[in-house]
Design a protein around this motif. Structure first.
Motif: not given
Lengths: 135, 135
Positions: A98, A100, B14-15, B18-19, B129, B132-133, B135
DNA sequence: AAATTTGTAACATAATTTATTACAGTATGA
DNA sequence: TCATACTGTAATAAATTATGTTACAAATTT
């Protein structure tokens, strides 16, 4: 849960700073902390590795500071416990398939390093002497 | 030892970031973290208390963000775990008859509050944000 | 030599964290 | 409407970590 090692170490050192010229026994210290003397000696072993204290075996033995309280910072004390500032990691290896999961620990580590640095800077700004003077 | 709750929560979020438009199931999330789905749902319950996520029960249910990732800070995420920055306390009540024992916890608390404040300021400066960016 | 203290190992207990099982309740859609 | 696939949550078990205890050799003082 976080261990009490830092609290124990700083308690020990505050006592030593208050009785600068005496060798305090682990039993005396333990009775102030309300802790088993063996655990006190274990923490003292760590402080010795960092040359913060010295101890004398045998009758009338005990532990005393090996350095002026004005020369020891809370950072050094914290470091003697081998603990670290961290907000934790999940116990198991995350899924490497994954995107992440693959990078989460690395990104968390980077964050924690930043936090750690700033906390260390703060701990470095206070000496044992200053801390002990609050009592 | 520190629990992995913050790491788990930020991994979940974070997941979700991303979705953005999907309801992710606790099982899907769990397989990325490599963690039991029940524990994922428990952490999600905490995030829901803070209105960071929302979930839908039933078939095709799951969890999604309830707020833009640019509006959630790491501080809010940390706070949802009910954890605290602390370097710990000794487990037992220190000796109240000892001048050091009597005040040690109060003096440690004051120190920890200072550290906590500064860490919280740092966590507040990063959004989900931004995290998460990476990744 | 007797007494007292450290140093350390080995083991025991307690507390916390993580994992599992189980199942009621809810929504979807064939 | 009924099978399916989810969440929510409680109850319990297992694993891990932290703290406590016992024991004793070695060191030092008197």
């Amino acid at each position: 849960m976080i261990s009490g090692k830092f609290a124990i170490s700083i308690h020990i050192l505050t006592l030593l700073a208050k009785f600068p010229d005496e060798y305090l026994s682990s039993e005396f210290i333990a009775s102030s902390i309300n802790l088993n003397p063996v655990l006190v000696r274990k923490e003292i072993a760590n402080l010795k590795k960092n040359q913060i204290v010295m101890s004398k075996e045998g009758k009338n033995g005990g532990t005393k500071l090996n350095i002026s309280p004005s020369k020891v910072t809370l950072k050094q004390i914290f470091e003697s416990t081998f603990e670290e500032i961290s907000l934790g990691f999940s116990k198991n290896e995350p899924n490497p398939k994954c995107p992440v999961g693959k990078e989460i620990n690395q990104n968390l580590s980077a964050l924690y390093t930043t936090l750690n640095d700033s906390v260390m800077k703060q701990l470095e700004a206070t000496t044992l002497e200053e801390f002990a003077n609050k009592f």
